[in-house]
Write a protein that holds these residues in place. Structure first.
Motif, PDB file in Angstrom:
ATOM      1  N   ARG A 167       6.829 -22.249   9.833  1.00  0.00           N
ATOM      2  CA  ARG A 167       7.855 -23.232  10.209  1.00  0.00           C
ATOM      3  C   ARG A 167       8.953 -22.581  11.048  1.00  0.00           C
ATOM      4  N   MET A 186       9.676 -32.895   7.461  1.00  0.00           N
ATOM      5  CA  MET A 186       8.853 -31.726   7.750  1.00  0.00           C
ATOM      6  C   MET A 186       8.752 -30.827   6.521  1.00  0.00           C
ATOM      7  N   LEU A 231      13.406 -36.230  10.617  1.00  0.00           N
ATOM      8  CA  LEU A 231      12.164 -35.491  10.827  1.00  0.00           C
ATOM      9  C   LEU A 231      12.239 -34.100  10.225  1.00  0.00           C
ATOM     10  N   GLU A 264       8.463 -41.259  10.553  1.00  0.00           N
ATOM     11  CA  GLU A 264       8.440 -39.795  10.561  1.00  0.00           C
ATOM     12  C   GLU A 264       7.046 -39.254  10.231  1.00  0.00           C
ATOM     13  N   THR A 273       6.245 -32.473   4.161  1.00  0.00           N
ATOM     14  CA  THR A 273       4.843 -32.383   4.579  1.00  0.00           C
ATOM     15  C   THR A 273       4.317 -30.965   4.415  1.00  0.00           C
ATOM     16  N   ARG A 328       6.619 -32.604  19.146  1.00  0.00           N
ATOM     17  CA  ARG A 328       6.891 -32.646  17.712  1.00  0.00           C
ATOM     18  C   ARG A 328       8.036 -31.706  17.347  1.00  0.00           C
ATOM     19  N   LEU A 381       4.600 -36.263  12.043  1.00  0.00           N
ATOM     20  CA  LEU A 381       4.423 -34.973  11.379  1.00  0.00           C
ATOM     21  C   LEU A 381       3.091 -34.774  10.663  1.00  0.00           C
ATOM     22  N   VAL A 433      11.843 -32.472  15.904  1.00  0.00           N
ATOM     23  CA  VAL A 433      12.307 -31.920  14.630  1.00  0.00           C
ATOM     24  C   VAL A 433      13.725 -31.355  14.787  1.00  0.00           C
TER      25      VAL A 433
END
Length: 203
Positions: free
Chosen positions: A171, A131, A127, A66, A134, A117, A70, A121
């Protein structure tokens, strides 16, 4: 290679340049394989072979698969841009501008990667969970710069909420774009999402 990263590499030591180039090679191999055979079918061993490194090297740079999808090298650039904003500028204005500029640059120079990407997600629960982690790491980078600019403590609650809200807006713009099949202008969605922070909910 992204030209902004290319301009920065000569300023780094040989060891750091090699590390960044290896990370880029691993990530590029991952995306090529995923485009051909999908995320689940792509193994670390395949990624290592395509990137011409050992599987242990892949894990040294990316603890999980993952992470390859990311993570990127842009947190230091965001921090540098934020520190270089005009003295006395409203922190919200500074942070929104830096995040928007970074997103626009990534979109212009790597749209295919962003599409893949964000699609992943939505499709891969692991993922989506990573996310969040991250983005929390990116938030810490931004908090550090804002704290230094404003004189606030780095563990200040308001500052943490502030940075998390901006990244959360980003996001959600990315997720909505993916949910709509990547149709429409991503930057318009980014601007709309960040505008909510400036203006609140509108009737």
């Amino acid at each position: 290679m992204d030209e902004r990263l290319a301009r920065t590499l000569p300023q780094l030591g040989l060891r750091e340049r090699k590390k960044i180039k290896t990370r880029i090679a691993i990530r590029a191999a991952m995306y090529r394989l995923m485009a051909e055979q999908g995320y689940e079918a792509t193994t670390v061993e395949q990624i290592a072979e395509a990137a011409e490194v050992s599987p242990s090297t892949v894990f040294r740079y990316f603890p999980t698969k993952e992470d390859i999808v990311l993570t990127d090298e842009f947190d230091p650039f965001l921090e540098e841009q934020l520190r270089n904003r005009p003295t006395g500028e409203d922190p919200l204005v500074s942070l929104v501008q830096v995040v928007r500029d970074g997103m626009r640059h990534a979109h212009e120079h790597g749209q295919g990667e962003i599409v893949l990407r964000t699609k992943l997600v939505l499709e891969v629960p692991a993922l989506r969970a990573r996310m969040t982690e991250t983005m929390a790491e990116t938030s810490q980078v931004l908090i550090r710069a804002i704290a230094d600019r404003t004189g606030r403590a780095r563990d200040d609650l308001e500052l943490r909420v502030f940075a998390a809200a901006v990244l959360g807006a980003l996001r959600e713009a990315l997720v909505v774009w993916a949910e709509r099949g990547h149709e429409g202008d991503l930057m318009e969605l980014v601007d709309e999402a960040l505008g909510v922070l400036r203006h609140g909910l509108r009737d």
